[in-house]
Design an enzyme around this catalytic site. Structure first.
Site, PDB file in Angstrom:
ATOM      1  N   ASN A   1       0.868  -1.177   0.000  1.00  0.00           N
ATOM      2  CA  ASN A   1       0.000   0.000   0.000  1.00  0.00           C
ATOM      3  C   ASN A   1       0.906   1.228   0.000  1.00  0.00           C
ATOM      4  O   ASN A   1       1.471   1.584   1.029  1.00  0.00           O
ATOM      5  CB  ASN A   1      -0.901  -0.024   1.243  1.00  0.00           C
ATOM      6  CG  ASN A   1      -1.784   1.206   1.328  1.00  0.00           C
ATOM      7  OD1 ASN A   1      -1.828   2.011   0.396  1.00  0.00           O
ATOM      8  ND2 ASN A   1      -2.481   1.358   2.450  1.00  0.00           N
ATOM      9  N   TRP A   2       1.037   1.821  -1.178  1.00  0.00           N
ATOM     10  CA  TRP A   2       1.942   2.982  -1.301  1.00  0.00           C
ATOM     11  C   TRP A   2       1.382   4.215  -0.607  1.00  0.00           C
ATOM     12  O   TRP A   2       2.091   5.204  -0.445  1.00  0.00           O
ATOM     13  CB  TRP A   2       2.177   3.294  -2.783  1.00  0.00           C
ATOM     14  CG  TRP A   2       3.208   2.430  -3.448  1.00  0.00           C
ATOM     15  CD1 TRP A   2       3.690   1.221  -3.009  1.00  0.00           C
ATOM     16  CD2 TRP A   2       3.888   2.708  -4.678  1.00  0.00           C
ATOM     17  NE1 TRP A   2       4.626   0.735  -3.893  1.00  0.00           N
ATOM     18  CE2 TRP A   2       4.768   1.629  -4.925  1.00  0.00           C
ATOM     19  CE3 TRP A   2       3.846   3.748  -5.595  1.00  0.00           C
ATOM     20  CZ2 TRP A   2       5.595   1.575  -6.049  1.00  0.00           C
ATOM     21  CZ3 TRP A   2       4.667   3.691  -6.720  1.00  0.00           C
ATOM     22  CH2 TRP A   2       5.536   2.622  -6.943  1.00  0.00           C
ATOM     23  N   LYS A   3       0.084   4.193  -0.269  1.00  0.00           N
ATOM     24  CA  LYS A   3      -0.571   5.384   0.290  1.00  0.00           C
ATOM     25  C   LYS A   3      -0.338   6.567  -0.673  1.00  0.00           C
ATOM     26  O   LYS A   3      -0.318   6.343  -1.877  1.00  0.00           O
ATOM     27  CB  LYS A   3      -0.082   5.634   1.716  1.00  0.00           C
ATOM     28  CG  LYS A   3      -0.213   4.349   2.566  1.00  0.00           C
ATOM     29  CD  LYS A   3       0.075   4.513   4.018  1.00  0.00           C
ATOM     30  CE  LYS A   3      -0.101   3.160   4.715  1.00  0.00           C
ATOM     31  NZ  LYS A   3       0.068   3.241   6.168  1.00  0.00           N
TER      32      LYS A   3
ATOM     33  N   HIS B   1      -9.594   1.791   4.890  1.00  0.00           N
ATOM     34  CA  HIS B   1      -8.324   1.915   5.625  1.00  0.00           C
ATOM     35  C   HIS B   1      -8.503   2.914   6.780  1.00  0.00           C
ATOM     36  O   HIS B   1      -9.166   3.949   6.619  1.00  0.00           O
ATOM     37  CB  HIS B   1      -7.209   2.387   4.685  1.00  0.00           C
ATOM     38  CG  HIS B   1      -5.845   2.200   5.279  1.00  0.00           C
ATOM     39  ND1 HIS B   1      -5.347   3.039   6.242  1.00  0.00           N
ATOM     40  CD2 HIS B   1      -4.906   1.254   5.082  1.00  0.00           C
ATOM     41  CE1 HIS B   1      -4.141   2.616   6.594  1.00  0.00           C
ATOM     42  NE2 HIS B   1      -3.841   1.534   5.900  1.00  0.00           N
TER      43      HIS B   1
ATOM     44  N   GLU C   1      -6.642   5.099   7.965  1.00  0.00           N
ATOM     45  CA  GLU C   1      -6.196   6.473   7.677  1.00  0.00           C
ATOM     46  C   GLU C   1      -7.295   7.268   6.975  1.00  0.00           C
ATOM     47  O   GLU C   1      -7.375   8.492   7.121  1.00  0.00           O
ATOM     48  CB  GLU C   1      -4.913   6.441   6.827  1.00  0.00           C
ATOM     49  CG  GLU C   1      -3.710   6.023   7.657  1.00  0.00           C
ATOM     50  CD  GLU C   1      -2.555   5.475   6.842  1.00  0.00           C
ATOM     51  OE1 GLU C   1      -2.621   5.474   5.600  1.00  0.00           O
ATOM     52  OE2 GLU C   1      -1.582   5.013   7.464  1.00  0.00           O
TER      53      GLU C   1
ATOM     54  N   GLU D   1      -5.512  -4.595  10.709  1.00  0.00           N
ATOM     55  CA  GLU D   1      -4.442  -3.608  10.863  1.00  0.00           C
ATOM     56  C   GLU D   1      -4.629  -2.883  12.190  1.00  0.00           C
ATOM     57  O   GLU D   1      -5.335  -1.850  12.232  1.00  0.00           O
ATOM     58  CB  GLU D   1      -4.487  -2.596   9.714  1.00  0.00           C
ATOM     59  CG  GLU D   1      -4.255  -3.195   8.349  1.00  0.00           C
ATOM     60  CD  GLU D   1      -3.604  -2.200   7.392  1.00  0.00           C
ATOM     61  OE1 GLU D   1      -2.576  -2.543   6.819  1.00  0.00           O
ATOM     62  OE2 GLU D   1      -4.099  -1.072   7.254  1.00  0.00           O
TER      63      GLU D   1
ATOM     64  N   GLY E   1       2.636   2.079  10.928  1.00  0.00           N
ATOM     65  CA  GLY E   1       3.697   3.086  10.828  1.00  0.00           C
ATOM     66  C   GLY E   1       4.493   3.302  12.103  1.00  0.00           C
ATOM     67  O   GLY E   1       5.236   4.273  12.207  1.00  0.00           O
TER      68      GLY E   1
ATOM     69  N   SER F   1       3.443  -2.366  10.144  1.00  0.00           N
ATOM     70  CA  SER F   1       4.883  -2.467  10.373  1.00  0.00           C
ATOM     71  C   SER F   1       5.501  -3.795   9.928  1.00  0.00           C
ATOM     72  O   SER F   1       6.458  -4.285  10.541  1.00  0.00           O
ATOM     73  CB  SER F   1       5.205  -2.201  11.849  1.00  0.00           C
ATOM     74  OG  SER F   1       4.854  -0.876  12.201  1.00  0.00           O
TER      75      SER F   1
ATOM     76  N   GLY G   1       2.779  -1.219   4.280  1.00  0.00           N
ATOM     77  CA  GLY G   1       2.831   0.202   3.962  1.00  0.00           C
ATOM     78  C   GLY G   1       4.245   0.631   3.595  1.00  0.00           C
ATOM     79  O   GLY G   1       4.721   0.396   2.486  1.00  0.00           O
ATOM     80  N   GLY G   2       4.943   1.223   4.560  1.00  0.00           N
ATOM     81  CA  GLY G   2       6.272   1.816   4.320  1.00  0.00           C
ATOM     82  C   GLY G   2       7.233   0.909   3.566  1.00  0.00           C
ATOM     83  O   GLY G   2       7.885   1.354   2.600  1.00  0.00           O
TER      84      GLY G   2
HETATM   85  P1  13P Z   1       3.031   0.306   7.666  1.00  0.00           P
HETATM   86  O1  13P Z   1       3.468  -1.016   7.043  1.00  0.00           O
HETATM   87  O2  13P Z   1       3.814   1.467   7.166  1.00  0.00           O
HETATM   88  O3  13P Z   1       2.949   0.191   9.139  1.00  0.00           O
HETATM   89  O4  13P Z   1       1.541   0.570   7.147  1.00  0.00           O
HETATM   90  C1  13P Z   1       0.605  -0.436   7.278  1.00  0.00           C
HETATM   91  C2  13P Z   1      -0.585  -0.067   6.491  1.00  0.00           C
HETATM   92  O5  13P Z   1      -1.288   0.869   6.836  1.00  0.00           O
HETATM   93  C3  13P Z   1      -0.865  -0.835   5.275  1.00  0.00           C
HETATM   94  O6  13P Z   1      -2.131  -0.553   4.780  1.00  0.00           O
END
Ligand code: 13P
Length: 220
Positions: free
Chosen positions: A8-10, A85, A87, A146, A152, A183, A204-205
Site C-alpha cells: 500500500n503505497w498510500k 483503511h 487512515e 491492521e 507506521g 509495520s 505500507g512503508g
Molecule cells: P506500515 O506497514 O507502514 O505500518 O503501514 C501499514 C498499512 O497501513 C498498510 O495498509
C-alpha cells in the site's frame, strides 16, 4: 492457496518508482498504487497486479466530481481495492460504516476483490449488514487486520496475538481470508507469514522499497 503480498503505497511514489517496480518486482506482489499511476502501469505491463486504495460509493459513471468508480478501476485492470483503511476512516466522514458497505458492493459487483481493513474494534466496524454481505461474497473479500497501534510505528503485536486475532476473525466470519498489516518488513515477515491463520500481509512503508518488498515476497 498462495499467501497474498499486498503493498500500500498510500500517497507516495513517483513515475520513476513505478518504472523501477515494473522492471524488477516479484510477480506475486500486488501493489496498491495511487490512482494517478494505475493506467500508466497497466499500459506498460498488463500483468502487473494492482490494488486501488479506495473506490467511490457511486457505481458506474455520473456527476460526482473527483470520484473514481469501481467500474473505472476494474476497466483499468485493477483486480483488488483496499476499502476502509483506518487512515481514511479517521479523516473522511465519507468512510462511514454504511458507505464502506456501498464501496464493498461496488468493488464486488465489478468483479474485483475487496481488501476490507479493520482494526482492534472490528466488532463495531462490521455491522450486521456488512457481515451479511461478507457471508454471501466471501470469495471476493479479504479481511485485513491492521491494529492502529502497529501502523507506521514499528511496533508489531506478538506472533501469538496476531495468530489469535486472525483465527478469531476467520472463525467468526465464515472462514474468510484474513491478512495482517502494520509495520511488516523483511525482518518480521517470515514469522508472520508462517502463522496458519495469516493468509497474507498488507505492507505500507516497506512496500515502497523494491528490495524490501521482493524479500518479503519470497516468504509467501
Ligand atoms: P506500515 O506497514 O507502514 O505500518 O503501514 C501499514 C498499512 O497501513 C498498510 O495498509
Amino acid at each position: 492457496m498462495n499467501k497474498l503480498i499486498v503493498g500500500n503505497w498510500k500517497m507516495n511514489g513517483t513515475l520513476e518508482l513505478v518504472d523501477e517496480f515494473l522492471e524488477g518486482l516479484n510477480n506475486n506482489v500486488i501493489v496498491g498504487l495511487p490512482i494517478i499511476f494505475i493506467a500508466y502501469a497497466k499500459s506498460k505491463n498488463p500483468n502487473f497486479q494492482i490494488a486501488a486504495q479506495d473506490c467511490s460509493i457511486f457505481n458506474d459513471f455520473g456527476a460526482h466530481t473527483g470520484e473514481v468508480s469501481a467500474k473505472m478501476l476494474s476497466e483499468s485492470g485493477c483486480k483488488y481495492v483496499i476499502i476502509g483503511h483506518s487512515e481514511r476512516r479517521k479523516t473522511f466522514d465519507s468512510d462511514s460504516i454504511s458507505n464502506i458497505l456501498k464501496k464493498l458492493q461496488n468493488a464486488v459487483l465489478n468483479g474485483m476483490t475487496a481488501i476490507l481493513c479493520v482494526d482492534e474494534k472490528y466488532d463495531e466496524l462490521l455491522d450486521s449488514q456488512t457481515v451479511e454481505f461478507l457471508k454471501n461474497h466471501k470469495s471476493q473479500v479479504v479481511l485485513a487486520y491492521e491494529p492502529l497501534s502497529a501502523i507506521g510505528t514499528g511496533i508489531v503485536p506478538s506472533i501469538s496475538e496476531i495468530s489469535d486475532v486472525l483465527k478469531n476473525l476467520k472463525s467468526k466470519y465464515f472462514g474468510i481470508r484474513t491478512i495482517y498489516g502494520g509495520s511488516v518488513n523483511s525482518k518480521n515477515a517470515k514469522e508472520i507469514l508462517d502463522i496458519d491463520s495469516v493468509d497474507g500481509v498488507l505492507i505500507g512503508g516497506a512496500s515502497l522499497k523494491l528490495d524490501e518488498i521482493n524479500a518479503i515476497a519470497k516468504f509467501a
